[in-house]
Design a protein around this motif. Structure first.
Motif, PDB file in Angstrom:
ATOM      1  N   ASP A   1      22.264  84.888  11.990  1.00  0.00           N
ATOM      2  CA  ASP A   1      22.767  83.520  11.839  1.00  0.00           C
ATOM      3  C   ASP A   1      23.137  83.041  13.240  1.00  0.00           C
ATOM      4  O   ASP A   1      24.045  83.601  13.869  1.00  0.00           O
TER       5      ASP A   1
ATOM      6  N   TYR B   1      22.776  64.754  14.156  1.00  0.00           N
ATOM      7  CA  TYR B   1      21.526  65.375  14.600  1.00  0.00           C
ATOM      8  C   TYR B   1      21.144  64.894  16.003  1.00  0.00           C
ATOM      9  O   TYR B   1      20.816  65.680  16.888  1.00  0.00           O
TER      10      TYR B   1
ATOM     11  N   SER C   1      10.666  79.507   8.535  1.00  0.00           N
ATOM     12  CA  SER C   1      10.156  78.258   7.947  1.00  0.00           C
ATOM     13  C   SER C   1       9.624  77.330   9.047  1.00  0.00           C
ATOM     14  O   SER C   1       9.981  77.475  10.221  1.00  0.00           O
TER      15      SER C   1
ATOM     16  N   THR D   1       7.507  69.583   7.702  1.00  0.00           N
ATOM     17  CA  THR D   1       8.107  70.888   7.412  1.00  0.00           C
ATOM     18  C   THR D   1       9.062  70.724   6.232  1.00  0.00           C
ATOM     19  O   THR D   1       9.423  69.600   5.869  1.00  0.00           O
ATOM     20  N   PRO D   2       9.546  71.824   5.681  1.00  0.00           N
ATOM     21  CA  PRO D   2      10.525  71.716   4.590  1.00  0.00           C
ATOM     22  C   PRO D   2      11.761  70.919   4.984  1.00  0.00           C
ATOM     23  O   PRO D   2      12.347  70.229   4.141  1.00  0.00           O
TER      24      PRO D   2
ATOM     25  N   GLY E   1      16.254  84.353  11.024  1.00  0.00           N
ATOM     26  CA  GLY E   1      16.509  83.324  10.037  1.00  0.00           C
ATOM     27  C   GLY E   1      17.434  84.000   9.046  1.00  0.00           C
ATOM     28  O   GLY E   1      17.614  85.212   9.109  1.00  0.00           O
TER      29      GLY E   1
ATOM     30  N   THR F   1      25.020  74.911  14.620  1.00  0.00           N
ATOM     31  CA  THR F   1      23.678  75.512  14.535  1.00  0.00           C
ATOM     32  C   THR F   1      22.830  75.094  15.738  1.00  0.00           C
ATOM     33  O   THR F   1      22.254  75.934  16.440  1.00  0.00           O
TER      34      THR F   1
ATOM     35  N   LYS G   1      20.774  67.053  19.476  1.00  0.00           N
ATOM     36  CA  LYS G   1      19.508  67.217  20.196  1.00  0.00           C
ATOM     37  C   LYS G   1      19.608  66.690  21.629  1.00  0.00           C
ATOM     38  O   LYS G   1      18.915  67.163  22.525  1.00  0.00           O
TER      39      LYS G   1
ATOM     40  N   ALA H   1      15.796  77.417  15.936  1.00  0.00           N
ATOM     41  CA  ALA H   1      16.514  77.218  14.667  1.00  0.00           C
ATOM     42  C   ALA H   1      17.310  75.916  14.706  1.00  0.00           C
ATOM     43  O   ALA H   1      17.948  75.596  15.713  1.00  0.00           O
TER      44      ALA H   1
ATOM     45  N   ILE I   1       8.337  74.978  11.879  1.00  0.00           N
ATOM     46  CA  ILE I   1       7.819  75.143  13.242  1.00  0.00           C
ATOM     47  C   ILE I   1       7.964  76.593  13.707  1.00  0.00           C
ATOM     48  O   ILE I   1       7.066  77.167  14.335  1.00  0.00           O
ATOM     49  N   GLY I   2       9.128  77.190  13.403  1.00  0.00           N
ATOM     50  CA  GLY I   2       9.367  78.569  13.840  1.00  0.00           C
ATOM     51  C   GLY I   2       8.414  79.540  13.172  1.00  0.00           C
ATOM     52  O   GLY I   2       7.858  80.439  13.811  1.00  0.00           O
TER      53      GLY I   2
HETATM   54  N1  LIG Z   1      10.514  68.700  11.388  1.00  0.00           N
HETATM   55  C1  LIG Z   1      10.735  67.747  12.279  1.00  0.00           C
HETATM   56  O1  LIG Z   1      10.348  66.587  12.090  1.00  0.00           O
HETATM   57  C2  LIG Z   1      11.433  68.054  13.555  1.00  0.00           C
HETATM   58  C3  LIG Z   1      11.358  67.099  14.586  1.00  0.00           C
HETATM   59  C4  LIG Z   1      12.007  67.376  15.784  1.00  0.00           C
HETATM   60  C5  LIG Z   1      12.686  68.554  15.941  1.00  0.00           C
HETATM   61  N2  LIG Z   1      12.741  69.472  14.910  1.00  0.00           N
HETATM   62  C6  LIG Z   1      13.478  70.707  15.122  1.00  0.00           C
HETATM   63  O2  LIG Z   1      12.606  71.793  14.938  1.00  0.00           O
HETATM   64  C7  LIG Z   1      13.361  72.953  14.574  1.00  0.00           C
HETATM   65  C8  LIG Z   1      12.726  73.591  13.366  1.00  0.00           C
HETATM   66  O3  LIG Z   1      12.818  72.683  12.281  1.00  0.00           O
HETATM   67  P1  LIG Z   1      11.751  72.649  11.084  1.00  0.00           P
HETATM   68  O4  LIG Z   1      11.334  71.244  10.932  1.00  0.00           O
HETATM   69  O5  LIG Z   1      10.743  73.692  11.276  1.00  0.00           O
HETATM   70  O6  LIG Z   1      12.735  72.952   9.855  1.00  0.00           O
HETATM   71  P2  LIG Z   1      12.763  74.081   8.730  1.00  0.00           P
HETATM   72  O7  LIG Z   1      11.422  74.247   8.136  1.00  0.00           O
HETATM   73  O8  LIG Z   1      13.903  73.723   7.859  1.00  0.00           O
HETATM   74  O9  LIG Z   1      13.129  75.393   9.558  1.00  0.00           O
HETATM   75  C9  LIG Z   1      14.394  75.555  10.132  1.00  0.00           C
HETATM   76  C10 LIG Z   1      14.542  76.994  10.560  1.00  0.00           C
HETATM   77  O10 LIG Z   1      15.836  77.167  11.181  1.00  0.00           O
HETATM   78  C11 LIG Z   1      16.462  78.276  10.583  1.00  0.00           C
HETATM   79  N3  LIG Z   1      17.904  78.163  10.612  1.00  0.00           N
HETATM   80  C12 LIG Z   1      18.675  77.119  10.234  1.00  0.00           C
HETATM   81  N4  LIG Z   1      19.982  77.420  10.363  1.00  0.00           N
HETATM   82  C13 LIG Z   1      20.031  78.686  10.842  1.00  0.00           C
HETATM   83  C14 LIG Z   1      21.081  79.554  11.178  1.00  0.00           C
HETATM   84  N5  LIG Z   1      22.369  79.200  11.057  1.00  0.00           N
HETATM   85  N6  LIG Z   1      20.781  80.780  11.650  1.00  0.00           N
HETATM   86  C15 LIG Z   1      19.481  81.165  11.769  1.00  0.00           C
HETATM   87  N7  LIG Z   1      18.446  80.388  11.474  1.00  0.00           N
HETATM   88  C16 LIG Z   1      18.713  79.164  11.001  1.00  0.00           C
HETATM   89  C17 LIG Z   1      15.933  78.312   9.158  1.00  0.00           C
HETATM   90  O11 LIG Z   1      16.030  79.618   8.643  1.00  0.00           O
HETATM   91  P3  LIG Z   1      17.015  80.064   7.459  1.00  0.00           P
HETATM   92  O12 LIG Z   1      17.265  78.875   6.596  1.00  0.00           O
HETATM   93  O13 LIG Z   1      16.247  81.169   6.801  1.00  0.00           O
HETATM   94  O14 LIG Z   1      18.251  80.542   8.142  1.00  0.00           O
HETATM   95  C18 LIG Z   1      14.478  77.951   9.385  1.00  0.00           C
HETATM   96  O15 LIG Z   1      13.731  79.080   9.730  1.00  0.00           O
HETATM   97  C19 LIG Z   1      14.797  72.463  14.358  1.00  0.00           C
HETATM   98  O16 LIG Z   1      15.547  72.721  15.517  1.00  0.00           O
HETATM   99  C20 LIG Z   1      14.610  70.977  14.161  1.00  0.00           C
HETATM  100  O17 LIG Z   1      15.778  70.256  14.492  1.00  0.00           O
HETATM  101  C21 LIG Z   1      12.124  69.238  13.727  1.00  0.00           C
END
Ligand SMILES: NC(=O)c1ccc[n+]([C@@H]2O[C@H](COP(=O)([O-])OP(=O)(O)OC[C@H]3O[C@@H](n4cnc5c(N)ncnc54)[C@H](OP(=O)(O)O)[C@@H]3O)[C@@H](O)[C@H]2O)c1
Length: 309
Positions: A111, A203, A64, A238-239, A85, A161, A207, A139, A66-67
């Motif tokens: 996980d 959070y 999902s 993102t979601p 994931g 996590t 971070k 993740a 960024i990844g």
């Molecule tokens: N979106 C933002 O505004 C933002 C800003 C700064 C930093 N970030 C960071 O960017 C990263 C990606 O976030 P995103 O926004 O892309 O969110 P996202 O769309 O919710 O994606 C999160 C990803 O992490 C995986 N994940 C979560 N828990 C996990 C676990 N226990 N084991 C394996 N995989 C796991 C999820 O996969 P499954 O659910 O399939 O396990 C999913 O692929 C995170 O570290 C987040 O903190 C995001």
């Protein structure tokens, strides 16, 4: 909106993404035709030099956001990508999408909170490809509540996590990279490692903790050929963000409008959220050989947000 209301709105981030504003925008958005599910539209193919041709790249959280965008982007640039994931159907979907673009990506369930799971994931990378050139430990999860309303279980899940998960990954990835004498590790931290907001105690702590891990690893392994850095994004569409904003069930067009309004109010500078694809491109750049002197750095990709501090 009064100045006081605007100020309050600006103080909300991942822990309360202007839900009222979002809800109010549903009506206004009725009939709009813009599709806006961040996971629905594949990013445009990256043309040009294949900077990662033949390189083996491991991405956590590739199902999902960024990844997912990064799996696609690294594969577009010629990498052999392994990603994890927990949601198997999404893993299969991303894998198929990459293959349909002529790329090489393999989904492996893992996980990041489980040591055995991460050991198996990195062992699978070694079994398939015999090496690991880039590890993007991305993740993560969030919880958006005031500190005193954050349950111990939620706190532990965020820390397990976001911090323990990266620690477990580093422990397995670094020996492989030491054996080959090279490697690049990128960790997804956040702009919240520098400038936090109410509603994100767990959070933000996670971070910031990641930067400690990253800096120590950069010092311990830099001279042995491994660069370790952190990507620190401001809000990315993102979601995760949509869920935190209580907007998971909003129609896509309404979310598009709400996200735009939120960006205007909360991101001084570019005045918009980033796209997952923009973060994927930052990850490519930070992991590429062009950045050979970058080590121990927390790189803000924040649209200008922290310049306003
Ligand atoms: N979106 C933002 O505004 C933002 C800003 C700064 C930093 N970030 C960071 O960017 C990263 C990606 O976030 P995103 O926004 O892309 O969110 P996202 O769309 O919710 O994606 C999160 C990803 O992490 C995986 N994940 C979560 N828990 C996990 C676990 N226990 N084991 C394996 N995989 C796991 C999820 O996969 P499954 O659910 O399939 O396990 C999913 O692929 C995170 O570290 C987040 O903190 C995001």
């Amino acid at each position: 909106m009064t100045n006081e209301e605007a100020r309050k709105d600006r103080r909300r981030l991942l822990g309360g993404l202007a839900v009222g504003t979002v809800a109010g925008l549903v009506g206004a958005a009725a009939g709009a035709a813009v599709a806006h599910d961040a996971n629905a539209v594949p990013p445009p193919r990256i043309e040009g030099p294949k900077r990662f041709k033949g390189k083996v790249v491991l991405i956590t959280g590739g199902t999902s956001g960024i990844g997912r965008a990064s799996v696609i982007a690294f594969a577009d640039e010629g990498a052999k990508v392994v990603f994890c994931g927990r949601r198997r159907p999404l893993g299969a979907e991303v894998e198929a999408l990459v293959r349909s673009r002529g790329g090489d990506a393999a989904y492996v369930w893992a996980d990041v909170r489980q040591d055995a799971s991460i050991k198996a994931l990195v062992a699978e990378v070694k079994r398939r490809h015999g090496r690991l050139d880039v590890a993007f430990n991305n993740a993560g999860v969030s919880v958006g509540r005031p500190l005193h309303e954050t349950s111990v279980a939620d706190y532990e899940n965020v820390m397990d996590t976001n911090v323990r998960g990266v620690f477990l990954c580093l422990r397995e990835q670094i020996p492989l990279m030491l054996d080959q004498g090279s490697g690049v590790i990128l960790i997804t931290s956040s702009v919240q490692s520098v400038a936090t907001r109410p509603g994100s105690a767990a959070y933000s702590a996670s971070k910031r903790g990641l930067l400690g891990l990253m800096q120590v690893a950069a010092l311990e392994y830099g001279a042995r050929g491994i660069r370790v850095n952190a990507l620190c994004p401001e809000t990315v569409d993102t979601p995760m963000v949509r869920d935190l904003g209580g907007a998971a069930d909003l129609p896509d067009p309404a979310w598009a409008i709400a996200a735009k309004a939120w960006g205007r109010q909360n991101v001084p500078g570019l005045e918009r959220m980033a796209t997952a694809d923009e973060m994927a491109r930052a990850a490519l750049w930070l992991s590429s050989d062009e950045m050979s002197y970058l080590n121990g750095s927390a790189v803000l990709v924040d649209g200008g947000m922290t310049s306003a501090l």
